[in-house]
Design a protein around this motif. Structure first.
Motif, PDB file in Angstrom:
ATOM      1  N   LYS A   1       0.878  -1.164   0.000  1.00 17.66           N
ATOM      2  CA  LYS A   1       0.000   0.000   0.000  1.00 17.66           C
ATOM      3  C   LYS A   1       0.915   1.213   0.000  1.00 17.66           C
ATOM      4  O   LYS A   1       1.968   1.199   0.638  1.00 17.66           O
ATOM      5  CB  LYS A   1      -0.877   0.011   1.245  1.00 17.66           C
ATOM      6  N   LYS A   2       0.512   2.252  -0.717  1.00 19.99           N
ATOM      7  CA  LYS A   2       1.403   3.417  -0.776  1.00 19.99           C
ATOM      8  C   LYS A   2       1.581   4.051   0.595  1.00 19.99           C
ATOM      9  O   LYS A   2       2.657   4.485   0.953  1.00 19.99           O
ATOM     10  CB  LYS A   2       0.883   4.422  -1.796  1.00 19.99           C
ATOM     11  N   GLU A   3       0.459   4.110   1.339  1.00 19.62           N
ATOM     12  CA  GLU A   3       0.547   4.710   2.667  1.00 19.62           C
ATOM     13  C   GLU A   3       0.602   3.600   3.701  1.00 19.62           C
ATOM     14  O   GLU A   3      -0.415   3.043   4.050  1.00 19.62           O
ATOM     15  CB  GLU A   3      -0.697   5.580   2.946  1.00 19.62           C
ATOM     16  N   GLU A   4       1.775   3.272   4.176  1.00 18.29           N
ATOM     17  CA  GLU A   4       1.873   2.296   5.262  1.00 18.29           C
ATOM     18  C   GLU A   4       3.295   2.277   5.804  1.00 18.29           C
ATOM     19  O   GLU A   4       4.218   2.787   5.164  1.00 18.29           O
ATOM     20  CB  GLU A   4       1.500   0.872   4.774  1.00 18.29           C
ATOM     21  N   LEU A   5       3.440   1.728   6.976  1.00 18.14           N
ATOM     22  CA  LEU A   5       4.730   1.338   7.541  1.00 18.14           C
ATOM     23  C   LEU A   5       5.782   2.421   7.700  1.00 18.14           C
ATOM     24  O   LEU A   5       6.936   2.096   7.921  1.00 18.14           O
ATOM     25  CB  LEU A   5       5.349   0.213   6.680  1.00 18.14           C
ATOM     26  N   GLU A   6       5.451   3.685   7.584  1.00 14.57           N
ATOM     27  CA  GLU A   6       6.518   4.675   7.724  1.00 14.57           C
ATOM     28  C   GLU A   6       7.138   4.643   9.124  1.00 14.57           C
ATOM     29  O   GLU A   6       8.294   4.983   9.305  1.00 14.57           O
ATOM     30  CB  GLU A   6       6.026   6.075   7.354  1.00 14.57           C
TER      31      GLU A   6
ATOM     32  N   PRO B   1       9.200   7.377  -1.389  1.00 19.61           N
ATOM     33  CA  PRO B   1       8.005   6.754  -1.972  1.00 19.61           C
ATOM     34  C   PRO B   1       7.429   7.652  -3.065  1.00 19.61           C
ATOM     35  O   PRO B   1       7.330   8.865  -2.893  1.00 19.61           O
ATOM     36  CB  PRO B   1       7.044   6.651  -0.782  1.00 19.61           C
TER      37      PRO B   1
ATOM     38  N   TYR C   1       8.641   0.433  -2.347  1.00 20.78           N
ATOM     39  CA  TYR C   1       7.492  -0.014  -1.546  1.00 20.78           C
ATOM     40  C   TYR C   1       7.678  -1.475  -1.108  1.00 20.78           C
ATOM     41  O   TYR C   1       7.308  -1.860  -0.007  1.00 20.78           O
ATOM     42  CB  TYR C   1       6.186   0.103  -2.336  1.00 20.78           C
TER      43      TYR C   1
ATOM     44  N   ARG D   1      10.212  -1.570   1.620  1.00 23.02           N
ATOM     45  CA  ARG D   1       9.666  -1.122   2.901  1.00 23.02           C
ATOM     46  C   ARG D   1       8.963  -2.265   3.626  1.00 23.02           C
ATOM     47  O   ARG D   1       9.117  -2.440   4.837  1.00 23.02           O
ATOM     48  CB  ARG D   1       8.703   0.036   2.643  1.00 23.02           C
ATOM     49  N   ARG D   2       8.220  -3.071   2.894  1.00 21.77           N
ATOM     50  CA  ARG D   2       7.553  -4.220   3.523  1.00 21.77           C
ATOM     51  C   ARG D   2       8.585  -5.234   4.029  1.00 21.77           C
ATOM     52  O   ARG D   2       8.488  -5.748   5.137  1.00 21.77           O
ATOM     53  CB  ARG D   2       6.618  -4.912   2.525  1.00 21.77           C
TER      54      ARG D   2
ATOM     55  N   TRP E   1      14.930   7.158   3.188  1.00 21.20           N
ATOM     56  CA  TRP E   1      14.700   7.708   1.858  1.00 21.20           C
ATOM     57  C   TRP E   1      15.605   8.933   1.681  1.00 21.20           C
ATOM     58  O   TRP E   1      15.525   9.890   2.443  1.00 21.20           O
ATOM     59  CB  TRP E   1      13.253   8.142   1.664  1.00 21.20           C
TER      60      TRP E   1
END
Ligand code: SF4
Ligand code: SF4
Ligand code: SF4
Lengths: 282, 137
Positions: free
Chosen positions: A274-279, B70, B80, B83-84, B107
């Protein structure tokens, strides 16, 4: 109950639905179970089903790709089918799943079966297979589910204590790779641990090398491990591999709301984002 | 690796943003700790967790993975996936006693030379606070 399995299996062979039924038979010690690949009605008469039937037979579907096969699955094992269909390893319409509801299986070693539940059963959350084409009920009182006490205990330890704990575990590993051989998710033609150029895991058996093996093996199963517990069962030195698997399973569920093998459609966590997640987790 | 006694950092920087950002820090003479060894990779999404775990096994005190912000990935979405992946690798490392602060995902764009030098400096401070990693390699 075993009669139901036998008659269904015979029916499937006779009407040509499948060529082979994978089930359990009594091993030659007279106590434990072993896998049986049945191709005839006579062989099917040797099928058994009880709390010594520990193996995840669905793993063998990888050896019968494209060949119509029926397989006896407990709830945990059944998730293998969804996993392998999701990952395009097997075709759902070539598999007939004889599901068995399960009160839990026991620790059994050559010549002796205990009353003690397999660790996987103590933490199991399924009573009925996630996927099946025919369902039978295994009698017996369901073993007590305790949640994840070992995992919770680990979380209360300091990083230093955890490091020491795992070092003691990893230094016992003899790198036989039985945990990989038995795992339904470990089907890579060439496993990273066997690569020599580059050599990711050094040949010597030492804690740092073993740690690379263990962390990456566990990580390769992250979001894919269906918690059949087979890796830990077959480990000859008793390394608690399920702790690593369950830690990752808990994180995957927490972060991505995903549990593998419950259906064959949902894309696994590393195939999507998802673009908005986990920051915050960076 | 002789690293002036400071914590050893391995930095995997994406070619398009973060490596250029580090380059910018260098050409504009911004100072950042010399203890980082930089490995240029095509994309943060290229960084296999195996590379991170292997770096720790070979004696790194910290591993930095840096990529485009991002939305700015040269390959659209590699960061992305990264990040996961690293969001999950950090708790696993922590679970076996490698403090998760030792793995950072940042980033850094090609114009953020200043940010790069700040990231490396603050990472070094953090690693000094954690102390050297017990390594029986
Ligand atoms: S089965 Fe046990 S001893 Fe063998 S490689 Fe796996 S963890 Fe090591
Ligand atoms: S990692 Fe272990 S519990 Fe998970 S699927 Fe593989 S064998 Fe089963
Ligand atoms: S440990 Fe990883 S590389 Fe090896 S077989 Fe399993 S998934 Fe494949």
């Amino acid at each position: 109950m075993v009669d139901e399995i036998r008659s269904k299996a015979k029916e499937l062979l006779t009407d040509g639905t499948v060529e082979c039924v994978i089930g359990y038979e009594r091993a030659t010690d007279g106590v434990t179970a072993r896998p049986l690949f049945a191709y005839t009605a006579e062989e099917i008469d040797r099928f058994i089903m009880d709390n010594t039937c520990v193996h995840n037979l669905a793993r063998y579907l990888l050896d019968r790709k494209g060949k119509p096969t029926a397989v006896v699955v407990k709830p945990c094992d059944s998730r293998t089918i969804n996993l392998l269909v999701q990952e395009n390893q097997i075709e759902r319409d070539k598999v007939f799943a004889i599901g068995v509801t399960c009160p839990g299986v026991v620790e059994a070693h050559w010549g002796e079966a205990s009353d003690e539940a397999q660790p996987r059963c103590v933490t199991c959350s399924l009573e009925v297979p996630a996927v099946y084409d025919y369902l039978v009920t295994m009698p017996g009182e369901r073993q007590t589910r305790t949640g994840f006490p070992d995992l919770e205990r680990m979380e209360t330890m300091s990083p230093e204590e955890r490091r020491e704990f795992w070092e003691r575990q990893f230094e016992r590993c003899i790198r036989c790779h039985a945990c990989r051989q038995v795992c339904p998710g470990c089907y890579c033609p060439i496993c990273f641990v066997d690569q020599l150029d580059p050599t990711w895991v050094g040949i010597r058996n030492a804690p740092p090398e073993n740690q690379v093996w263990h962390l990456i093996r566990a990580f390769h199963l992250a979001g894919r491990c269906i918690e059949c517990g087979e890796c830990q069962r077959v480990c000859p030195v008793g390394i608690p591999l399920m702790l690593l698997n369950q830690k990752l399973a808990a994180e995957v569920e927490g972060m991505f709301d995903f549990r593998p093998g419950l259906d064959a459609e949902t894309l696994p966590p590393f195939a999507v984002f998802k673009k908005e997640e986990l920051e915050a987790e960076r | 690796m002789d690293m002036n006694g400071g914590p050893k950092i391995v930095g995997f920087l994406c070619n398009w943003c973060s490596y250029a950002g580090a380059d910018m820090a260098g050409t504009s003479r911004m100072s950042y700790p010399a203890n980082i060894r930089i490995i240029r990779v095509p994309c943060s999404g290229r960084v296999d967790p195996l590379l991170v775990v292997k770096s720790f096994q070979q004696g790194a005190d910290g591993v930095l993975v840096a990529g485009c912000h991002p939305g700015d990935c040269h390959y659209s979405e590699g960061n992305y996936y990264a990040r996961r992946r690293f969001g999950l690798l950090r708790p696993l490392l922590d679970f076996v006693g490698v403090e998760q602060e030792r793995l950072r995902l940042e980033w850094v764009s090609s114009t953020e030379g200043k940010k790069f030098s700040q990231v490396v400096s603050s990472f070094q401070e953090e690693l000094e606070r954690l102390g050297p990693r017990e390594n029986r390699g």
